[in-house]
Design an enzyme around this catalytic site. Structure first.
Site, PDB file in Angstrom:
ATOM      1  N   THR A   7       0.846  -1.203   0.000  1.00 67.44           N
ATOM      2  CA  THR A   7       0.000   0.000   0.000  1.00 67.44           C
ATOM      3  C   THR A   7       0.871   1.238   0.000  1.00 67.44           C
ATOM      4  OG1 THR A   7      -1.775   1.228   1.111  1.00 67.44           O
ATOM      5  CG2 THR A   7      -0.236   0.099   2.551  1.00 67.44           C
ATOM      6  N   ASP A  66      -7.968  -3.451  -0.777  1.00 64.38           N
ATOM      7  CA  ASP A  66      -8.714  -2.467  -1.544  1.00 64.38           C
ATOM      8  C   ASP A  66      -9.985  -2.192  -0.762  1.00 64.38           C
ATOM      9  OD1 ASP A  66      -8.544  -0.917  -4.076  1.00 64.38           O
ATOM     10  OD2 ASP A  66     -10.576  -1.702  -4.288  1.00 64.38           O
TER      11      ASP A  66
HETATM   12  P1  ITT Z   1      -3.418   1.810  -1.840  1.00 60.78           P
HETATM   13  O1  ITT Z   1      -4.200   1.437  -3.089  1.00 60.78           O
HETATM   14  O2  ITT Z   1      -1.996   2.184  -2.112  1.00 60.78           O
HETATM   15  O3  ITT Z   1      -3.552   0.793  -0.771  1.00 60.78           O
HETATM   16  P2  ITT Z   1      -5.440   3.899  -1.636  1.00 60.78           P
HETATM   17  O4  ITT Z   1      -5.680   4.989  -0.646  1.00 60.78           O
HETATM   18  O5  ITT Z   1      -5.406   4.294  -3.097  1.00 60.78           O
HETATM   19  O6  ITT Z   1      -4.081   3.163  -1.225  1.00 60.78           O
HETATM   20  P3  ITT Z   1      -7.766   2.263  -2.205  1.00 60.78           P
HETATM   21  O7  ITT Z   1      -7.535   2.286  -3.674  1.00 60.78           O
HETATM   22  O8  ITT Z   1      -8.172   0.986  -1.553  1.00 60.78           O
HETATM   23  O9  ITT Z   1      -6.496   2.774  -1.390  1.00 60.78           O
HETATM   24  O10 ITT Z   1      -8.855   3.389  -1.901  1.00 60.78           O
HETATM   25  C1  ITT Z   1      -9.499   3.413  -0.681  1.00 60.78           C
HETATM   26  C2  ITT Z   1     -10.240   4.739  -0.532  1.00 60.78           C
HETATM   27  O11 ITT Z   1     -11.188   4.598   0.514  1.00 60.78           O
HETATM   28  C3  ITT Z   1      -9.308   5.867  -0.150  1.00 60.78           C
HETATM   29  O12 ITT Z   1      -9.843   7.093  -0.621  1.00 60.78           O
HETATM   30  C4  ITT Z   1      -9.355   5.836   1.368  1.00 60.78           C
HETATM   31  O13 ITT Z   1      -9.112   7.097   1.939  1.00 60.78           O
HETATM   32  C5  ITT Z   1     -10.779   5.352   1.634  1.00 60.78           C
HETATM   33  N1  ITT Z   1     -10.761   4.466   2.807  1.00 60.78           N
HETATM   34  C6  ITT Z   1     -10.451   3.134   2.838  1.00 60.78           C
HETATM   35  N2  ITT Z   1     -10.415   2.668   4.087  1.00 60.78           N
HETATM   36  C7  ITT Z   1     -10.692   3.722   4.867  1.00 60.78           C
HETATM   37  C8  ITT Z   1     -10.763   3.881   6.259  1.00 60.78           C
HETATM   38  O14 ITT Z   1     -10.496   2.891   7.095  1.00 60.78           O
HETATM   39  N3  ITT Z   1     -11.066   5.097   6.723  1.00 60.78           N
HETATM   40  C9  ITT Z   1     -11.313   6.128   5.902  1.00 60.78           C
HETATM   41  N4  ITT Z   1     -11.239   6.070   4.576  1.00 60.78           N
HETATM   42  C10 ITT Z   1     -10.927   4.872   4.053  1.00 60.78           C
END
Ligand code: ITT
Length: 185
Positions: A7, A66
């Site tokens: 990540t 994800d």
């Molecule tokens: P990686 O792909 O590098 O892991 P990313 O932030 O791009 O990082 P995702 O594509 O999975 O991750 O997108 C997840 C989105 O949902 C991102 O905008 C996060 O801020 C939000 N999100 C996921 N889990 C969350 C949480 O526990 N609390 C708040 N927001 C969350």
């Protein structure tokens, strides 16, 4: 076992490190500079895309997550597009604006965690956490949408509880515990 956490999100990384502690593995950070494009149509597909790419790059077992926020009144949006549906720094504001005057505020955080091993073995697990979209942002903890994700049973947002409390109930905590239950020997 040494496992790479695939990540580039520091908030996720912190939580994943704490959640992986019970597996007794050595969790190391990703060194991949350009993450793969998230072209999947589901959380599971995108988690596998990220974990497979990291496993290939590092030659080590890789774990990815994800995740996103699914809002019922918006037909499940932003969902898999949660990280991209508005410019950085604008996402919470945009979502609050889209929810102005909306009575049904039900929302669900979803996480799919994937573990990919160099031999080709793949394990996935999903976790969900239900709540509601708050009327205004509150709290400084967590990351992403936490400050607008209201937990009706506690009467506070996800950004107003400790990381330990969040991990105990969050979509990510549930997915990781389900993944650890299938952890290879
Ligand atoms: P990686 O792909 O590098 O892991 P990313 O932030 O791009 O990082 P995702 O594509 O999975 O991750 O997108 C997840 C989105 O949902 C991102 O905008 C996060 O801020 C939000 N999100 C996921 N889990 C969350 C949480 O526990 N609390 C708040 N927001 C969350």
């Amino acid at each position: 076992m040494k496992v790479v956490i695939a990540t580039h999100n520091p908030g996720k990384l912190r939580e994943l490190q704490a959640l992986l502690a019970p597996c007794g593995c050595e969790a190391v950070m990703s060194r991949m500079e350009t993450p793969p494009e998230e072209t999947g149509g589901s959380f599971e597909e995108n988690a596998l895309i990220k974990a497979r790419a990291e496993c290939l790059f590092a030659g080590l077992p890789a774990i990815a997550d994800d995740s996103g926020l699914c809002v019922r009144a918006l037909g499940g949006a932003p969902g898999v597009r949660s990280a991209r549906f508005a410019p950085p720094g604008e996402r919470r504001k945009t979502l609050l604006r889209m929810m102005e005057g909306v009575t049904d505020r039900h929302a669900c955080f979803v996480c799919c965690a994937a573990l990919v091993l160099p031999g080709g073995r793949e394990i996935t697990a999903r976790g969900e956490c239900e709540g509601a979209i708050a009327h205004a942002s509150a709290g400084e903890g967590g990351f992403g949408y936490d400050s607008i994700f209201f937990l009706p049973d506690l009467g506070v947002t996800m950004a107003q509880i400790t990381e330990r409390e969040k991990n105990a109930r969050s979509h990510r905590g549930r997915a990781l515990r389900a993944l650890l239950a299938q952890w290879p020997e």
